[in-house]
Motif scaffolding. Structure first.
Motif, PDB file in Angstrom:
ATOM      1  N   GLY A 186       0.794  -1.224   0.000  1.00  0.00           N
ATOM      2  CA  GLY A 186       0.000   0.000   0.000  1.00  0.00           C
ATOM      3  C   GLY A 186       0.830   1.281   0.000  1.00  0.00           C
ATOM      4  O   GLY A 186       0.287   2.379   0.067  1.00  0.00           O
ATOM      5  N   VAL A 187       2.152   1.145  -0.087  1.00  0.00           N
ATOM      6  CA  VAL A 187       3.041   2.314  -0.063  1.00  0.00           C
ATOM      7  C   VAL A 187       3.578   2.566  -1.466  1.00  0.00           C
ATOM      8  O   VAL A 187       4.071   1.638  -2.127  1.00  0.00           O
ATOM      9  N   MET A 209      -4.818  -3.170  -1.139  1.00  0.00           N
ATOM     10  CA  MET A 209      -5.074  -3.023   0.303  1.00  0.00           C
ATOM     11  C   MET A 209      -6.574  -3.150   0.585  1.00  0.00           C
ATOM     12  O   MET A 209      -6.972  -3.682   1.615  1.00  0.00           O
ATOM     13  N   GLU A 241       6.524   1.744   7.200  1.00  0.00           N
ATOM     14  CA  GLU A 241       5.197   2.189   6.762  1.00  0.00           C
ATOM     15  C   GLU A 241       4.363   1.010   6.255  1.00  0.00           C
ATOM     16  O   GLU A 241       3.152   0.931   6.501  1.00  0.00           O
ATOM     17  N   THR A 244       3.048  -0.860   9.293  1.00  0.00           N
ATOM     18  CA  THR A 244       1.919  -0.143   9.895  1.00  0.00           C
ATOM     19  C   THR A 244       0.654  -0.346   9.075  1.00  0.00           C
ATOM     20  O   THR A 244      -0.423  -0.626   9.628  1.00  0.00           O
ATOM     21  N   ASN A 245       0.778  -0.233   7.758  1.00  0.00           N
ATOM     22  CA  ASN A 245      -0.370  -0.426   6.851  1.00  0.00           C
ATOM     23  C   ASN A 245      -0.966  -1.820   7.000  1.00  0.00           C
ATOM     24  O   ASN A 245      -2.189  -1.979   7.081  1.00  0.00           O
ATOM     25  N   GLU A 286      -2.732  -2.446  10.339  1.00  0.00           N
ATOM     26  CA  GLU A 286      -4.049  -1.779  10.385  1.00  0.00           C
ATOM     27  C   GLU A 286      -5.075  -2.607   9.614  1.00  0.00           C
ATOM     28  O   GLU A 286      -6.172  -2.883  10.105  1.00  0.00           O
TER      29      GLU A 286
END
Ligand code: MG
Length: 160
Positions: free
Chosen positions: A22-23, A74, A111, A114-115, A118
């Motif tokens: 997702g980054v 995502m 990052e 973290t994505n 979540e």
């Protein structure tokens, strides 16, 4: 407890953006695919689906279905996670390895973690994301594509 493994590969080409976990990754090329070709998330989804005994993402989100053209992977992961939660299952932990000769992914891994945490409805310490090269060998080494492996532990209701 149930364990699952996921593996995916996408080809690198010019004129596509590179999205992993997702980054958005800064690079001159991106991954080719029907969706956003987020190879990392595809491996995670297949690990989850494998653990649950639900086949694979090709079965759930066919690449012949225009709905998934340029889909945000995502979002697809959130859909998979919703199914898990509806079945009263949850994620124990997930471990991912991305194989790419270039670009350097280290700056992005926090990052991504973290994505994923979540989307998987877990704390970040339940998610591990690693990147490696294959020392110039094979299709990843030649920079022709990026591969990802993932393993996931899924907890069934009795394990909660
Ligand atoms: Mg894929």
């Amino acid at each position: 407890m149930r364990i699952g493994h996921g593996y995916d590969v996408h080809r690198l080409i010019s004129g596509r953006k590179l999205v992993l976990g997702g980054v958005k990754i800064e690079y001159s090329m991106g991954l080719l695919g029907h969706s956003d070709a987020d190879v990392l998330v595809h491996a995670v989804m297949d690990a989850l689906l494998g653990a649950c005994g639900w086949g694979d993402i090709g079965k759930l989100f066919p690449d012949t279905d225009p709905t998934y053209k340029d889909a945000d992977s995502m979002e697809l992961l959130r859909t998979v996670m919703k199914r898990l939660l509806e079945a009263s299952m949850r994620v124990g932990n997930v471990d991912v390895t991305v194989i790419a000769q270039r670009p350097k992914l280290a700056p992005y891994l926090d990052e991504v973690r973290t994505n994923l945490a979540e989307a998987l409805c877990v704390e970040p310490d339940r998610v591990n994301v690693k990147a490696t090269t294959e020392e110039g060998l094979g299709f990843t080494g030649r920079g022709e594509g990026i591969a990802a492996h993932a393993v996931a532990l899924v907890l069934e209701p009795a394990d909660h």
